[in-house]
Design a protein around this motif. Structure first.
Motif, PDB file in Angstrom:
ATOM      1  N   PRO A  54       0.813  -1.220   0.000  1.00 30.10           N
ATOM      2  CA  PRO A  54       0.000   0.000   0.000  1.00 30.10           C
ATOM      3  C   PRO A  54       0.844   1.266   0.000  1.00 30.10           C
ATOM      4  O   PRO A  54       1.941   1.311   0.558  1.00 30.10           O
ATOM      5  N   LYS A  55       0.274   2.304  -0.618  1.00 33.97           N
ATOM      6  CA  LYS A  55       0.881   3.625  -0.539  1.00 33.97           C
ATOM      7  C   LYS A  55       0.752   4.158   0.884  1.00 33.97           C
ATOM      8  O   LYS A  55       1.675   4.778   1.419  1.00 33.97           O
ATOM      9  N   HIS A  56      -0.419   3.906   1.504  1.00 29.44           N
ATOM     10  CA  HIS A  56      -0.663   4.267   2.898  1.00 29.44           C
ATOM     11  C   HIS A  56      -1.452   3.151   3.567  1.00 29.44           C
ATOM     12  O   HIS A  56      -2.237   2.459   2.908  1.00 29.44           O
ATOM     13  N   ILE A  57      -1.272   3.009   4.875  1.00 31.43           N
ATOM     14  CA  ILE A  57      -2.164   2.189   5.693  1.00 31.43           C
ATOM     15  C   ILE A  57      -2.649   3.058   6.840  1.00 31.43           C
ATOM     16  O   ILE A  57      -1.859   3.581   7.627  1.00 31.43           O
ATOM     17  N   HIS A  58      -3.969   3.232   6.910  1.00 33.33           N
ATOM     18  CA  HIS A  58      -4.563   4.048   7.969  1.00 33.33           C
ATOM     19  C   HIS A  58      -5.133   3.137   9.047  1.00 33.33           C
ATOM     20  O   HIS A  58      -5.920   2.233   8.757  1.00 33.33           O
ATOM     21  N   ASN A  59      -4.730   3.372  10.294  1.00 32.88           N
ATOM     22  CA  ASN A  59      -5.292   2.658  11.440  1.00 32.88           C
ATOM     23  C   ASN A  59      -6.510   3.443  11.921  1.00 32.88           C
ATOM     24  O   ASN A  59      -6.400   4.370  12.728  1.00 32.88           O
ATOM     25  N   ILE A  60      -7.671   3.060  11.436  1.00 25.41           N
ATOM     26  CA  ILE A  60      -8.875   3.857  11.653  1.00 25.41           C
ATOM     27  C   ILE A  60      -9.658   3.415  12.881  1.00 25.41           C
ATOM     28  O   ILE A  60     -10.152   4.232  13.650  1.00 25.41           O
ATOM     29  N   LEU A  61      -9.763   2.114  13.088  1.00 21.36           N
ATOM     30  CA  LEU A  61     -10.695   1.585  14.084  1.00 21.36           C
ATOM     31  C   LEU A  61      -9.987   0.637  15.038  1.00 21.36           C
ATOM     32  O   LEU A  61      -9.777  -0.529  14.727  1.00 21.36           O
ATOM     33  N   THR A  62      -9.621   1.095  16.189  1.00 21.74           N
ATOM     34  CA  THR A  62      -8.962   0.252  17.174  1.00 21.74           C
ATOM     35  C   THR A  62      -9.947  -0.755  17.753  1.00 21.74           C
ATOM     36  O   THR A  62     -11.001  -0.380  18.276  1.00 21.74           O
ATOM     37  N   ILE A  92      -8.388  10.467   2.935  1.00 23.95           N
ATOM     38  CA  ILE A  92      -8.056   9.045   2.786  1.00 23.95           C
ATOM     39  C   ILE A  92      -6.792   8.837   1.952  1.00 23.95           C
ATOM     40  O   ILE A  92      -5.968   7.965   2.238  1.00 23.95           O
ATOM     41  N   THR A  93      -6.626   9.623   0.895  1.00 25.79           N
ATOM     42  CA  THR A  93      -5.499   9.407  -0.015  1.00 25.79           C
ATOM     43  C   THR A  93      -4.235  10.137   0.406  1.00 25.79           C
ATOM     44  O   THR A  93      -3.208  10.026  -0.256  1.00 25.79           O
ATOM     45  N   SER A  94      -4.287  10.876   1.500  1.00 27.48           N
ATOM     46  CA  SER A  94      -3.079  11.534   2.006  1.00 27.48           C
ATOM     47  C   SER A  94      -2.392  10.646   3.026  1.00 27.48           C
ATOM     48  O   SER A  94      -2.966   9.675   3.522  1.00 27.48           O
ATOM     49  N   SER A  95      -1.157  10.973   3.345  1.00 25.36           N
ATOM     50  CA  SER A  95      -0.391  10.132   4.274  1.00 25.36           C
ATOM     51  C   SER A  95      -0.889  10.252   5.709  1.00 25.36           C
ATOM     52  O   SER A  95      -0.772   9.310   6.492  1.00 25.36           O
ATOM     53  N   LYS A  96      -1.461  11.394   6.047  1.00 27.22           N
ATOM     54  CA  LYS A  96      -1.984  11.608   7.397  1.00 27.22           C
ATOM     55  C   LYS A  96      -3.494  11.731   7.343  1.00 27.22           C
ATOM     56  O   LYS A  96      -4.041  12.646   6.718  1.00 27.22           O
TER      57      LYS A  96
END
Length: 325
Positions: A54-62, A92-96
């Motif tokens: 992935p370009k990014h992985i977002h940890n959205i839901l603990t 969503i498509t940004s790194s942060k």
């Protein structure tokens, strides 16, 4: 330390409206953002060993799963335990990852219980969001105001899948039934129970229906019962598909074919008469998600009980394996 992602399961996928990104959500509350432009049009001289990650992985839901994903023109909508969350694409498509654009809770009689939002569907006019949930109910929301519109009552167990066409909604449930609903009233006007048909039933696998899809004239559904094509008006079985699966979790229509998968070694493309047109090998032992687009170019992404996602550009063979890790 054990890498938990090796044992991950990808439950949901969606394409961005611009066609550049594939989004995938897993059981650990993570969303991976894959850059399809980079994957499908690689510059060989610039390729690195992690090109398929992935370009990014977002940890959205603990502590929660990403049960369902839905793409709209402006947002990525996420279904999880007890709520639906929306993020703007720029976030969503940004790194942060920024803050959610909106959130809505699923009504619950027992506050401590959070029911999974297992499936999402957007009406053809893009104005109403439907959510099939673990409390046996389907909810519709007016997307502009994110306010509850209707509650669909009638299933006796949790909802696996919803789909729609014009003013009709179809739902598949763990209770073994497939129901047809009028979206204008929220009332069910017809239903089938595939496990009650001797040609379709597989008692050893169960009565649950994991997937159902609707066209102008047909219903395709399967789960514990065999994958089968039903005539929409008569609700008679027309074709029972002879594929070696142990449960169906994905089924939809595409170009006069049925696409289906589940606990099997392949994702299948089948003619309405039952002919197997394509057998696509899959990385997962069980397929939980298959998403397809035809514009700006053809892409099919297949995911399930594996951190690997199969990417196909001709719908006839697997081109690449993406790594969600």
């Amino acid at each position: 330390m054990l890498d938990k992602n090796i044992y991950s399961t990808v439950l949901s996928q969606a394409f961005s409206p611009c066609g550049q990104y594939l989004l995938a959500g897993n059981i650990y509350g993570q969303i991976a953002v894959f850059d399809l432009n980079r994957l499908l049009n690689p510059v060989v001289e610039l390729l690195t060993s992690d090109y398929n990650k992935p370009k990014h992985i977002h940890n959205i839901l603990t502590g929660k799963q990403v049960c369902s994903l839905l793409s709209t023109e402006n947002n990525l909508i996420i279904g999880t335990a007890g709520e639906i969350i929306s993020y703007e694409w720029s976030s969503i498509t940004s790194s942060k990852l920024g803050k959610p654009h909106w959130q809505v809770s699923i009504p619950s009689k027992v506050p401590v219980e959070q029911q999974d939002v297992n499936c999402l569907w957007l009406s053809e006019d893009k104005e109403t969001l439907f959510a099939g949930c673990g409390d046996n109910n389907i909810y519709s929301f007016t997307l502009e105001t994110v306010s509850l519109k209707l509650k669909y009552l009638g299933h006796d167990d949790f909802i696996h899948c919803i789909d729609g066409k014009s003013d009709q909604l179809i739902s598949a449930s763990e209770d073994g039934s497939v129901k047809l609903w009028d979206t204008r009233t929220g009332k069910s006007h017809n239903s089938i129970e595939p496990h009650s048909n001797s040609n379709v039933a597989r008692p050893d696998i169960g009565k649950w229906v994991g997937a159902a899809s609707l066209s102008d004239d047909w219903i395709v559904c399967g789960g514990g019962p065999r994958l089968a094509l039903w005539h929409l008006r008569s609700l008679d079985v027309v074709t029972v598909f002879d594929i070696p699966d142990h449960g169906i979790h994905v089924s939809f229509f595409h170009d006069d074919c049925v696409v289906a998968g589940g606990a099997a070694k392949h994702l299948y493309q089948l003619s309405y008469s039952g002919e197997v047109k394509v057998e696509l090998p899959v990385s997962a032992t069980t397929v939980y998600s298959a998403v397809m687009r035809t514009s700006p170019d053809k892409v099919l992404a297949i995911a399930g009980s594996s951190p690997d996602i199969d990417l196909c550009t001709t719908f006839n063979y697997r081109d690449q394996i993406l790594r969600f890790r």
